[in-house]
Design a protein around this motif. Structure first.
Motif, PDB file in Angstrom:
ATOM      1  N   ILE A 153      31.410  19.926  16.337  1.00  0.00           N
ATOM      2  CA  ILE A 153      32.080  18.990  15.434  1.00  0.00           C
ATOM      3  C   ILE A 153      31.675  17.594  15.869  1.00  0.00           C
ATOM      4  O   ILE A 153      31.768  17.255  17.060  1.00  0.00           O
ATOM      5  N   ALA A 154      31.197  16.798  14.954  1.00  0.00           N
ATOM      6  CA  ALA A 154      30.728  15.456  15.302  1.00  0.00           C
ATOM      7  C   ALA A 154      31.302  14.424  14.339  1.00  0.00           C
ATOM      8  O   ALA A 154      31.542  14.704  13.159  1.00  0.00           O
ATOM      9  N   HIS A 155      31.530  13.235  14.862  1.00  0.00           N
ATOM     10  CA  HIS A 155      32.055  12.114  14.066  1.00  0.00           C
ATOM     11  C   HIS A 155      31.388  10.834  14.560  1.00  0.00           C
ATOM     12  O   HIS A 155      31.154  10.676  15.760  1.00  0.00           O
ATOM     13  N   GLY A 156      31.117   9.939  13.661  1.00  0.00           N
ATOM     14  CA  GLY A 156      30.563   8.655  14.064  1.00  0.00           C
ATOM     15  C   GLY A 156      29.643   8.098  13.011  1.00  0.00           C
ATOM     16  O   GLY A 156      29.354   8.746  11.988  1.00  0.00           O
ATOM     17  N   PRO A 157      29.154   6.892  13.236  1.00  0.00           N
ATOM     18  CA  PRO A 157      28.337   6.221  12.215  1.00  0.00           C
ATOM     19  C   PRO A 157      27.018   6.920  11.931  1.00  0.00           C
ATOM     20  O   PRO A 157      26.434   6.711  10.864  1.00  0.00           O
ATOM     21  N   GLN A 158      26.537   7.782  12.847  1.00  0.00           N
ATOM     22  CA  GLN A 158      25.268   8.472  12.624  1.00  0.00           C
ATOM     23  C   GLN A 158      25.434   9.801  11.899  1.00  0.00           C
ATOM     24  O   GLN A 158      24.446  10.471  11.592  1.00  0.00           O
ATOM     25  N   PHE A 159      26.692  10.215  11.660  1.00  0.00           N
ATOM     26  CA  PHE A 159      26.951  11.523  11.051  1.00  0.00           C
ATOM     27  C   PHE A 159      27.533  11.361   9.648  1.00  0.00           C
ATOM     28  O   PHE A 159      28.429  10.545   9.425  1.00  0.00           O
ATOM     29  N   GLU A 160      27.025  12.163   8.723  1.00  0.00           N
ATOM     30  CA  GLU A 160      27.517  12.145   7.345  1.00  0.00           C
ATOM     31  C   GLU A 160      28.868  12.841   7.277  1.00  0.00           C
ATOM     32  O   GLU A 160      29.007  13.993   7.698  1.00  0.00           O
ATOM     33  N   PHE A 194      14.807  17.952  15.977  1.00  0.00           N
ATOM     34  CA  PHE A 194      16.174  18.356  15.630  1.00  0.00           C
ATOM     35  C   PHE A 194      17.087  17.200  15.272  1.00  0.00           C
ATOM     36  O   PHE A 194      17.814  17.290  14.276  1.00  0.00           O
ATOM     37  N   PRO A 195      17.119  16.102  16.050  1.00  0.00           N
ATOM     38  CA  PRO A 195      18.040  15.032  15.679  1.00  0.00           C
ATOM     39  C   PRO A 195      17.882  14.558  14.238  1.00  0.00           C
ATOM     40  O   PRO A 195      18.873  14.233  13.565  1.00  0.00           O
ATOM     41  N   GLY A 196      16.660  14.555  13.738  1.00  0.00           N
ATOM     42  CA  GLY A 196      16.417  14.118  12.373  1.00  0.00           C
ATOM     43  C   GLY A 196      17.058  15.028  11.331  1.00  0.00           C
ATOM     44  O   GLY A 196      17.282  14.613  10.199  1.00  0.00           O
ATOM     45  N   SER A 197      17.326  16.285  11.703  1.00  0.00           N
ATOM     46  CA  SER A 197      17.961  17.210  10.763  1.00  0.00           C
ATOM     47  C   SER A 197      19.476  17.097  10.752  1.00  0.00           C
ATOM     48  O   SER A 197      20.142  17.660   9.875  1.00  0.00           O
ATOM     49  N   ILE A 198      20.040  16.367  11.706  1.00  0.00           N
ATOM     50  CA  ILE A 198      21.493  16.241  11.839  1.00  0.00           C
ATOM     51  C   ILE A 198      21.960  14.818  11.535  1.00  0.00           C
ATOM     52  O   ILE A 198      22.970  14.616  10.862  1.00  0.00           O
ATOM     53  N   LEU A 199      21.233  13.825  12.037  1.00  0.00           N
ATOM     54  CA  LEU A 199      21.663  12.441  11.924  1.00  0.00           C
ATOM     55  C   LEU A 199      21.258  11.825  10.594  1.00  0.00           C
ATOM     56  O   LEU A 199      20.293  12.227   9.972  1.00  0.00           O
ATOM     57  N   LEU A 200      22.014  10.830  10.177  1.00  0.00           N
ATOM     58  CA  LEU A 200      21.646  10.069   8.981  1.00  0.00           C
ATOM     59  C   LEU A 200      20.311   9.377   9.212  1.00  0.00           C
ATOM     60  O   LEU A 200      19.991   8.949  10.332  1.00  0.00           O
ATOM     61  N   SER A 201      19.547   9.234   8.179  1.00  0.00           N
ATOM     62  CA  SER A 201      18.193   8.691   8.312  1.00  0.00           C
ATOM     63  C   SER A 201      18.181   7.263   8.804  1.00  0.00           C
ATOM     64  O   SER A 201      17.214   6.796   9.385  1.00  0.00           O
ATOM     65  N   SER A 202      19.278   6.554   8.613  1.00  0.00           N
ATOM     66  CA  SER A 202      19.345   5.164   9.056  1.00  0.00           C
ATOM     67  C   SER A 202      19.640   5.037  10.536  1.00  0.00           C
ATOM     68  O   SER A 202      19.584   3.940  11.088  1.00  0.00           O
ATOM     69  N   ALA A 203      19.967   6.180  11.188  1.00  0.00           N
ATOM     70  CA  ALA A 203      20.343   6.128  12.599  1.00  0.00           C
ATOM     71  C   ALA A 203      19.135   5.794  13.444  1.00  0.00           C
ATOM     72  O   ALA A 203      18.028   6.155  13.147  1.00  0.00           O
TER      73      ALA A 203
END
Length: 203
Positions: A153-160, A194-203
């Motif tokens: 479970i993740a929360h934050g500005p980089q997560f949709e 992998f990070p690119g598949s989880i994080l928002l592209s603007s991160a």
């Protein structure tokens, strides 16, 4: 503790600016007495001295002394387990560690005993029959079992917000955190993409 953390961040007005990852290290499955296998039941085929046994459940680990053929131990144990005469015997399979499925990555270290028994989900190995009644839970079974999976479970500005992601292996977390922190991580078993598949592209 998690509520206290989130409450403190909200009180300070920075909850939406902080990345939080909740991650379990493993799943869990129920175990009960009706799913027991007793090593003493193998005595017609092979006697396994208790001092050979380094662990029983969820992974049976046996280290015979020098001079004992580990291949013969494996063969005789599997013969007994598959005979139909050992209670729940078909739910335990014995391997030389080098013959374990490669996906487990569980053979290279000298610390791993040479004889490994893999149990079906929820089954337990005990040395001998007792009158003890035990029903609980365990982890460490084959990671192919759904019950051995855990949470992410993740929360934050980089997560949709509200997005569900497909299952992945925990070795991917390192690169994900390194990416959030904008760090160059050390070499590891995760994939750089992998990070690119989880994080928002603007991160």
């Amino acid at each position: 503790m998690i509520g206290r953390l989130i409450g403190g961040l909200e009180k300070r007005g920075i909850f939406e600016d902080v990345s939080i990852i909740l991650l379990g290290d493993h799943g869990m499955v129920g175990t009960c007495d009706k799913k027991l296998i007793f090593l003493d039941d193998l005595s017609p085929w092979i006697k396994i001295p208790h001092d050979w046994v380094q662990s029983t459940t969820p992974l049976l680990a046996i280290r015979p002394p020098d001079g004992i053929s580990t291949s013969e131990v494996v063969a005789k144990m599997n013969e007994g387990l598959s005979s139909g005469k050992v209670e729940n015997g078909n739910y335990l399979k014995i391997f030389l560690k080098e013959d374990l499925p490669g996906r487990l990555h569980y053979s290279a270290s000298y610390r791993i005993p040479p004889v490994i028994g893999m149990l079906e989900e929820g089954y337990k190995v005990e040395l001998k029959r007792t009158k003890r009644n035990e029903c609980g839970g365990a982890h460490g079974y084959d990671n192919k079992f759904f019950s051995m999976r855990t949470i992410f479970i993740a929360h934050g500005p980089q997560f949709e917000r509200g997005r569900k992601v497909p299952s992945f292996e925990n070795v991917e977390i390192y690169n994900l955190i390194a990416s959030i922190l904008k760090l160059d991580g050390a070499p590891n078993n995760g994939s750089a993409s992998f990070p690119g598949s989880i994080l928002l592209s603007s991160a």
